[in-house]
Design a protein around this motif. Structure first.
Motif, PDB file in Angstrom:
ATOM      1  N   ALA A  12       9.451  40.728   6.783  1.00  0.00           N
ATOM      2  CA  ALA A  12      10.503  41.703   6.465  1.00  0.00           C
ATOM      3  C   ALA A  12      10.010  43.128   6.691  1.00  0.00           C
ATOM      4  O   ALA A  12      10.734  43.975   7.224  1.00  0.00           O
ATOM      5  N   LEU A  13       8.752  43.410   6.298  1.00  0.00           N
ATOM      6  CA  LEU A  13       8.192  44.743   6.526  1.00  0.00           C
ATOM      7  C   LEU A  13       8.044  45.020   8.021  1.00  0.00           C
ATOM      8  O   LEU A  13       8.347  46.124   8.488  1.00  0.00           O
ATOM      9  N   HIS A  14       7.577  44.028   8.750  1.00  0.00           N
ATOM     10  CA  HIS A  14       7.428  44.195  10.200  1.00  0.00           C
ATOM     11  C   HIS A  14       8.778  44.503  10.845  1.00  0.00           C
ATOM     12  O   HIS A  14       8.902  45.403  11.684  1.00  0.00           O
ATOM     13  N   THR A  15       9.809  43.775  10.430  1.00  0.00           N
ATOM     14  CA  THR A  15      11.148  44.014  10.977  1.00  0.00           C
ATOM     15  C   THR A  15      11.661  45.397  10.583  1.00  0.00           C
ATOM     16  O   THR A  15      12.277  46.110  11.393  1.00  0.00           O
ATOM     17  N   LEU A  16      11.404  45.800   9.328  1.00  0.00           N
ATOM     18  CA  LEU A  16      11.845  47.120   8.869  1.00  0.00           C
ATOM     19  C   LEU A  16      11.175  48.229   9.665  1.00  0.00           C
ATOM     20  O   LEU A  16      11.837  49.162  10.138  1.00  0.00           O
ATOM     21  N   VAL A  17       9.852  48.141   9.827  1.00  0.00           N
ATOM     22  CA  VAL A  17       9.124  49.194  10.533  1.00  0.00           C
ATOM     23  C   VAL A  17       9.536  49.248  11.997  1.00  0.00           C
ATOM     24  O   VAL A  17       9.764  50.335  12.552  1.00  0.00           O
ATOM     25  N   MET A  64       4.060  55.918  19.676  1.00  0.00           N
ATOM     26  CA  MET A  64       4.297  55.835  18.241  1.00  0.00           C
ATOM     27  C   MET A  64       4.289  54.397  17.747  1.00  0.00           C
ATOM     28  O   MET A  64       4.121  54.147  16.548  1.00  0.00           O
ATOM     29  N   ALA A  65       4.460  53.421  18.642  1.00  0.00           N
ATOM     30  CA  ALA A  65       4.437  52.015  18.240  1.00  0.00           C
ATOM     31  C   ALA A  65       3.081  51.632  17.660  1.00  0.00           C
ATOM     32  O   ALA A  65       2.990  50.813  16.735  1.00  0.00           O
ATOM     33  N   ALA A  66       1.983  52.205  18.208  1.00  0.00           N
ATOM     34  CA  ALA A  66       0.650  51.899  17.691  1.00  0.00           C
ATOM     35  C   ALA A  66       0.503  52.387  16.255  1.00  0.00           C
ATOM     36  O   ALA A  66      -0.097  51.710  15.410  1.00  0.00           O
ATOM     37  N   ALA A  67       1.041  53.554  15.981  1.00  0.00           N
ATOM     38  CA  ALA A  67       0.963  54.081  14.621  1.00  0.00           C
ATOM     39  C   ALA A  67       1.771  53.217  13.651  1.00  0.00           C
ATOM     40  O   ALA A  67       1.375  53.028  12.495  1.00  0.00           O
ATOM     41  N   ARG A  68       2.903  52.693  14.125  1.00  0.00           N
ATOM     42  CA  ARG A  68       3.692  51.826  13.253  1.00  0.00           C
ATOM     43  C   ARG A  68       2.940  50.547  12.911  1.00  0.00           C
ATOM     44  O   ARG A  68       3.091  49.991  11.824  1.00  0.00           O
ATOM     45  N   ALA A  69       2.128  50.063  13.835  1.00  0.00           N
ATOM     46  CA  ALA A  69       1.362  48.836  13.576  1.00  0.00           C
ATOM     47  C   ALA A  69       0.411  49.022  12.397  1.00  0.00           C
ATOM     48  O   ALA A  69       0.159  48.078  11.629  1.00  0.00           O
ATOM     49  N   LEU A  70      -0.132  50.228  12.221  1.00  0.00           N
ATOM     50  CA  LEU A  70      -1.025  50.493  11.091  1.00  0.00           C
ATOM     51  C   LEU A  70      -0.287  50.349   9.764  1.00  0.00           C
ATOM     52  O   LEU A  70      -0.824  49.798   8.798  1.00  0.00           O
ATOM     53  N   ALA A  71       0.954  50.840   9.711  1.00  0.00           N
ATOM     54  CA  ALA A  71       1.739  50.721   8.483  1.00  0.00           C
ATOM     55  C   ALA A  71       2.002  49.258   8.143  1.00  0.00           C
ATOM     56  O   ALA A  71       1.952  48.857   6.977  1.00  0.00           O
ATOM     57  N   VAL A  72       2.273  48.449   9.171  1.00  0.00           N
ATOM     58  CA  VAL A  72       2.499  47.015   8.933  1.00  0.00           C
ATOM     59  C   VAL A  72       1.227  46.352   8.441  1.00  0.00           C
ATOM     60  O   VAL A  72       1.251  45.496   7.539  1.00  0.00           O
ATOM     61  N   ALA A  73       0.082  46.740   8.997  1.00  0.00           N
ATOM     62  CA  ALA A  73      -1.192  46.146   8.577  1.00  0.00           C
ATOM     63  C   ALA A  73      -1.486  46.438   7.114  1.00  0.00           C
ATOM     64  O   ALA A  73      -1.921  45.552   6.355  1.00  0.00           O
ATOM     65  N   VAL A  74      -1.232  47.683   6.687  1.00  0.00           N
ATOM     66  CA  VAL A  74      -1.513  48.060   5.305  1.00  0.00           C
ATOM     67  C   VAL A  74      -0.536  47.382   4.345  1.00  0.00           C
ATOM     68  O   VAL A  74      -0.938  46.808   3.325  1.00  0.00           O
ATOM     69  N   GLY A  75       0.748  47.443   4.652  1.00  0.00           N
ATOM     70  CA  GLY A  75       1.740  46.927   3.719  1.00  0.00           C
ATOM     71  C   GLY A  75       1.963  45.431   3.799  1.00  0.00           C
ATOM     72  O   GLY A  75       2.402  44.823   2.814  1.00  0.00           O
ATOM     73  N   GLY A  76       1.695  44.809   4.971  1.00  0.00           N
ATOM     74  CA  GLY A  76       1.995  43.396   5.136  1.00  0.00           C
ATOM     75  C   GLY A  76       0.808  42.474   5.115  1.00  0.00           C
ATOM     76  O   GLY A  76       0.902  41.346   4.599  1.00  0.00           O
ATOM     77  N   TRP A  77      -0.331  42.922   5.657  1.00  0.00           N
ATOM     78  CA  TRP A  77      -1.500  42.051   5.737  1.00  0.00           C
ATOM     79  C   TRP A  77      -2.493  42.289   4.606  1.00  0.00           C
ATOM     80  O   TRP A  77      -3.192  41.366   4.177  1.00  0.00           O
TER      81      TRP A  77
END
Length: 610
Positions: A298-303, A248-261
């Motif tokens: 902050a988003l990375h830490t939250l996710v 599930m960590a890989a899926a969380r990385a996608l959320a960080v990419a969309v919202g943070g990068w």
């Protein structure tokens, strides 16, 4: 998958868990307010960071180094303010988290005792108490830090972007919300995988505990291979659950990419358009700073925090709530503040039992059978009967120490066991090493010294207090007699703010005069008093008396029971032939029988606690 209770495994119920955690925060409003207050201080550098960078870059470009240095100085001062705010956050954070942990320990212990009383082995409680409670404690604290940190970073970044150029919010906010929505959509699956990991951990704990207890029998029966295979399957399933959680960590990385990068890329792509519409190079750089050093970390830490610690918190807390006591959620685990049982209120009886039956273990003869009893607010009830008839069991049911097999118990309209509603003083008084004041004020630590002194005087503790050197004198439990320890516990009960006192032969080591003084002082105290009577004189002091005789219970005044209950007449030691009836609610002391020197009713010896 089946849970260890035999019920189908269910995922965490988000609404209930959120209400539970929110209730834990609302239960401590001062700590929550302090946490919010110092978070505002911590947000200062977040709000000024990009703005100061933008203004300093523009000042350097305009060859105004003094102005640029002033802006950097503002940023340095804001950093000091933020550091001061961060330093003050930990005390209010502990003021929320630590009481919540204590409530969890209470619930796990009650659930284990409840199932053990019904003959079920409760080895899984070890994993819950020693490991899972600490997971919830640490994860809850981490969750508060992460959520608060994201809120601080987002609020600061939005305020700064608004001050720089409002159009930048259009480039930043939508992808950030999209990333958060994507992460929220993943939480259900991630929670299910995390639950499998937690429940598997309990299963291994129970199986290995049973294996350790029956190892000799396994060897004697030649069952080593079978047991090894069964345990191996559980270990393999646990490993698979661990790998599923890791994926599930890989899926969380996608959320960080969309919202943070993605906001970073959008600002860079839109930079020419922004420059044509009034932005300066410093404005562009300031916007990138807010995203790169504020929102994206902050988003990375939250996710990461929600995806790891938050899920562990949700699943583990749900597991603890499922396996806790059935009718006694701790204060922080009950409904949120303001949401209470409709029956709870000033008009509810102090104690209410409805068709209550209780036995110590399956197949055992019930100690209490089909008992219905109502004790109104402000009543003074004595419970009498031969030794072993169930008087202490009744006290435990009222106090919520044990749960009925059938029927319902309510204290003030709510399930029993809430320590804010009742005090149970058992035969063996709890006294700890420390000052006499600390022992008396154990249930009311903020009490003034004069209130502590009045409680001590009321129950007859003055002589002992003088011997110890006053309220500040040191108490050594081993150096006190059993009666002296009971006096301290009775003074503690007198001072306690709880509306219901239950004395389970709490004065059995005192002489009759000392016991009478303490009981009368407690009866004068506002609230309701239930006395499990050691001497029949306790019944003479009470407003009403409950007689337990093993097959039925009789409730009435002293005079009524003398007329109607042969067992009570036997306990009193005064047979009355053809007594006149006394109206209910009359002066029970007016009908006391003459005392007999040296006589003892069955089970009521002058120093026996039976």
């Amino acid at each position: 998958m089946k849970s260890l209770t035999g019920a189908p495994a269910e995922g965490p119920r988000p609404a209930r868990l959120i209400a539970t955690l929110a209730g834990a925060v609302r239960a401590h409003p001062r700590a929550a307010a302090a946490l919010a207050f110092w978070s505002v201080w911590e947000a200062a550098p977040q709000a000024l960071f990009g703005l100061a960078v933008a203004r300093a870059v523009d000042a350097f470009s305009a060859d105004r180094p003094g102005r640029a240095a002033a802006w950097l100085g503002v940023l340095a001062a804001a950093a000091l303010v933020g550091a001061f705010g961060t330093r003050r956050l930990y005390r209010p954070l502990a003021g929320i988290v630590e009481p919540f942990r204590d409530d969890l320990v209470h619930r796990v212990t009650r659930g284990a005792v409840h199932r053990s009383l019904r003959g079920r082995a409760e080895t899984g409680a070890v994993a819950r108490l020693t490991h899972q409670v600490e997971i919830v404690r640490d994860a809850f604290g981490g969750l508060l830090v992460v959520l608060r940190g994201f809120a601080v970073a987002a609020a600061g970044a939005f305020a700064g972007l608004l001050a720089l150029m409002p159009w930048m919010l259009v480039l930043v906010v939508p992808p950030l919300l999209l990333g958060l929505a994507l992460f929220a959509a993943l939480l259900g699956t991630a929670a299910a995988r995390q639950r499998e990991l937690i429940v598997g951990e309990e299963g291994i704990a129970e199986r290995t505990s049973a294996l350790a207890e029956g190892l000799r029998d396994v060897t004697a029966c030649g069952g080593e291979e079978r047991v090894r295979a069964a345990l191996g399957r559980e270990v393999d399933a646990q490993a698979a659950a661990g790998r599923a959680v890791a994926r599930m960590a890989a899926a969380r990385a996608l959320a960080v990419a969309v919202g943070g990068w993605l906001p970073l890329l959008l600002i860079l792509v839109a930079a020419p358009w922004l420059l044509r519409h009034g932005a300066t190079p410093g404005t562009i750089l300031g916007g990138l700073t807010y995203v790169l050093h504020g929102l994206q970390p902050a988003l990375h830490t939250l996710v990461q925090g929600m995806g790891a610690g938050g899920l562990r918190l949700a699943v583990t807390l749900a597991r603890i709530m499922e396996t806790g006591g059935p009718d006694d959620p701790p204060a922080a685990l009950s409904a949120p503040s303001g949401a209470t049982d409709a029956s709870v209120g000033a008009d509810a009886p102090a104690v209410e039992l409805r068709s209550v039956t209780f036995a110590y273990g399956p197949g055992a003869e019930p100690v209490i059978r089909d008992l219905t009893l109502t004790i109104p607010q402000g009543d003074h009830l004595a419970v009498v009967g031969p030794s072993g008839i169930g008087k202490s069991t009744l006290a435990s049911l009222i106090a919520g120490v044990v749960t009925p097999d059938e029927g319902r118990v309510r204290v003030g309209g709510a399930p029993p066991g809430d320590p804010r509603r009742r005090v149970l003083i058992p035969q063996e008084a709890y006294v700890f090493t420390g000052s006499l004041r600390d022992n008396i004020a154990y249930l009311c630590p903020d009490a003034a010294d004069d209130a502590v002194g009045r409680a001590a005087d009321a129950v007859g503790l003055t002589t002992l207090a003088q011997r110890l050197g006053g309220l500040g004198g040191r108490v050594d439990p081993a150096a006190l007699s059993a009666g002296e320890r009971q006096l301290i516990a009775l003074a503690r009960a007198h001072l306690a703010p709880m509306p219901l006192l239950v004395l389970d032969e709490a004065g059995c080591h005192l002489d009759p005069t000392a016991e009478a003084r303490a009981e009368e002082a407690l009866a004068r105290r506002p609230g309701t008093l239930v006395v499990i009577a050691h001497r029949i004189s306790s019944a003479l002091r009470a407003r009403r008396v409950l007689v337990l005789d093993g097959t039925r219970a009789r409730l009435g005044t002293h005079a009524e029971l003398l007329a109607d209950s042969p067992l009570y007449r036997d306990l009193v030691g005064h047979w009355i032939t053809g007594p006149s009836r006394h109206p209910a609610g009359g002066d029970v002391r007016a009908s006391r029988p003459p005392r007999r020197s040296g006589w003892r009713a069955p089970g009521y010896g002058p120093r026996s606690c039976g």
